[in-house]
Design an enzyme around this catalytic site. Structure first.
Site, short mmCIF file in Angstrom:
data_model
loop_
_atom_site.label_atom_id
_atom_site.label_comp_id
_atom_site.label_asym_id
_atom_site.label_seq_id
_atom_site.Cartn_x
_atom_site.Cartn_y
_atom_site.Cartn_z
CE LYS A 84 4.84 33.74 -5.96
NZ LYS A 84 5.18 35.15 -6.16
C1 PLP Z 1 6.98 35.02 -6.16
C2 PLP Z 1 7.35 33.89 -6.97
C3 PLP Z 1 9.07 33.64 -5.95
C4 PLP Z 1 9.69 34.82 -5.33
O1 PLP Z 1 8.89 35.40 -4.03
P1 PLP Z 1 8.32 36.64 -2.79
O2 PLP Z 1 8.34 36.33 -1.98
O3 PLP Z 1 8.42 37.85 -4.54
O4 PLP Z 1 10.29 36.91 -2.92
C5 PLP Z 1 9.46 32.67 -6.45
N1 PLP Z 1 9.76 32.40 -7.25
C6 PLP Z 1 8.59 32.08 -8.38
C7 PLP Z 1 8.65 31.02 -9.72
C8 PLP Z 1 7.68 33.33 -8.02
O5 PLP Z 1 6.43 33.45 -8.24
#
Ligand code: PLP
Length: 399
Positions: free
Chosen positions: A186
């Site tokens: 992210k």
């Molecule tokens: C990455 C992501 C999540 C989940 O995040 P994690 O920290 O990996 O559990 C939820 N929604 C979207 C759209 C994502 O891209």
């Protein structure tokens, strides 16, 4: 896209401050921690940054979705509407609380189509989760207006759009609450981690207590253990090292988005020369976190041809219709109701199938995704990557 590109001295310093106290845990150890409360500080900084009142740090973006839904009182038998183009985490969280995910089409924003949302609301709908996919906004004003008309709360899955704004207002602050992910890929990362933000104090308290076994951190902030509980909870606590990372990364977030916007503009200029190309609708170019660049060809054949040229020249793009993690028809485990549970839960209850999904029920999304190509935009663009990508796009423009 990934914040790990800019790991540096700032992250190291923040983390060392935690090691200096030896207290890796967000609660208690008051005497030992020498006033260092990294997770708490990160929450405050994140709420201030996004312009809201409360922030609750948790272990992941998926946990943030589940904690928020639970805090909103959503659960067994309810329907939660989200879009058919998202990461699996969005509907995993809905399934995990016993509710049913209902999927809408996406439109040219590659996010929730408000017209389709209006058609999918039933008297069982208890929450709406628009996802700001690929770093840019859904039509949140239209979505919010429809939700408000029915008195349904909106939870914005902002996992991919930390730092993005719509006309100056941070994504994640339009609805009842917003959730974020700080996982490895992210825009800002704490290794693993997530956040719920909200302006609603009661909702925040619910999040705070639920995420830590029901502990009341407001009445009894330091010395835990003697208090009663208002409801059953779970453990989604973030640790101090993640809070420290979050503080360092948050301070770099705007600069990361600035440089991504710059790099995206470079690619876009050359991609515009490809015959028949159009671009994803970005509702506010200035507020775009620019973690991704999405462009469309007139049909799937042309998209495949263009991508073949890009691949042959070392700069292949992502086609999310082929990707198995982000688009509805590719989720065979959901469509087929695969679960480890001996009695079929959450897909079955009392021997009966609770709901059935048709892989062809989102034709507009399927058509759109099949002709959409996507580049991930780096924070640091090397000369080689820039030249290779631009040369490949220029070759595609000769088709
Ligand atoms: C990455 C992501 C999540 C989940 O995040 P994690 O920290 O990996 O559990 C939820 N929604 C979207 C759209 C994502 O891209």
């Amino acid at each position: 896209m990934p914040g790990f590109e800019v790991f540096g001295e700032e992250e190291k310093q923040q983390v060392l401050e935690v090691f200096d106290t030896g207290v890796l845990f967000r609660y208690e150890f008051g005497d030992q921690r020498k006033g260092v409360y990294k997770v708490r500080e990160f929450e405050k900084a994140f709420a201030t940054y996004t312009g809201t009142r409360h922030a609750q740090a948790v272990t992941s973006g998926t946990a943030a979705l589940k904690v928020a839904l639970t805090a909103m009182g959503v659960g067994i038998g309810d329907e939660v509407i989200t879009q058919g183009f998202t990461f699996v985490a969005t509907w995993e969280a809905i399934l995990d609380i016993g509710a049913q995910p209902v999927f809408t089409e996406v439109d040219q924003t590659l996010n929730m189509d408000p017209d389709d949302l209006a058609k999918k609301i039933t008297d069982k709908t208890k929450a709406i989760i628009p996802v700001h996919m690929l770093g840019a906004p859904a039509r949140i004003h239209e979505i919010k207006a429809i939700a408000d008309k029915h008195g349904i709360p909106v939870l914005e899955d902002t996992a991919q759009a930390a730092g993005a704004r719509l006309n100056g207002q941070h994504l994640g602050t339009f609805g009842t609450c917003g959730t974020f992910s700080f996982d490895s890929v992210k825009t800002m990362t704490t290794g693993e981690g997530g956040m719920v933000i909200t302006a609603d104090e009661t909702l925040w308290r619910n999040c705070s207590e639920y995420h830590d076994h029901g502990h009341d951190h407001t009445v009894n902030p330091g010395a835990r253990g003697g208090e009663g509980r208002s409801f059953v909870g779970f453990n989604y606590r973030m640790m101090e090292l993640q809070g420290a990372m979050g503080l360092a990364q948050l301070a770099k977030l705007d600069a990361m988005c600035d440089s991504q916007r710059e790099h995206k503009a470079i690619f876009k200029e050359t991609a515009a020369k490809i015959a028949g190309v159009t671009f994803r609708e970005i509702l506010d170019e200035k507020g775009d976190s620019a973690t991704f660049f999405a462009f469309m060809l007139p049909d799937s054949e042309q998209a495949a041809k263009v991508n073949q040229v890009l691949r042959d020249n070392g700069a292949g793009a992502i086609n999310f219709a082929e990707n198995t993690w982000h688009f509805y028809p590719q989720w065979e485990h959901l469509l087929e109701g695969k679960t480890l549970c001996h009695n079929g839960w959450p897909f079955e209850a009392h021997g009966k199938r609770r709901f059935i999904y048709d892989p062809e029920m989102l034709p507009a999304s399927s058509e759109l995704m099949s002709r959409t190509l996507v580049y991930q935009i780096p924070v640091k663009l090397s000369d080689t990557q820039r030249e290779t990508t631009l040369a490949a796009l220029a070759k595609a423009a000769l088709l």
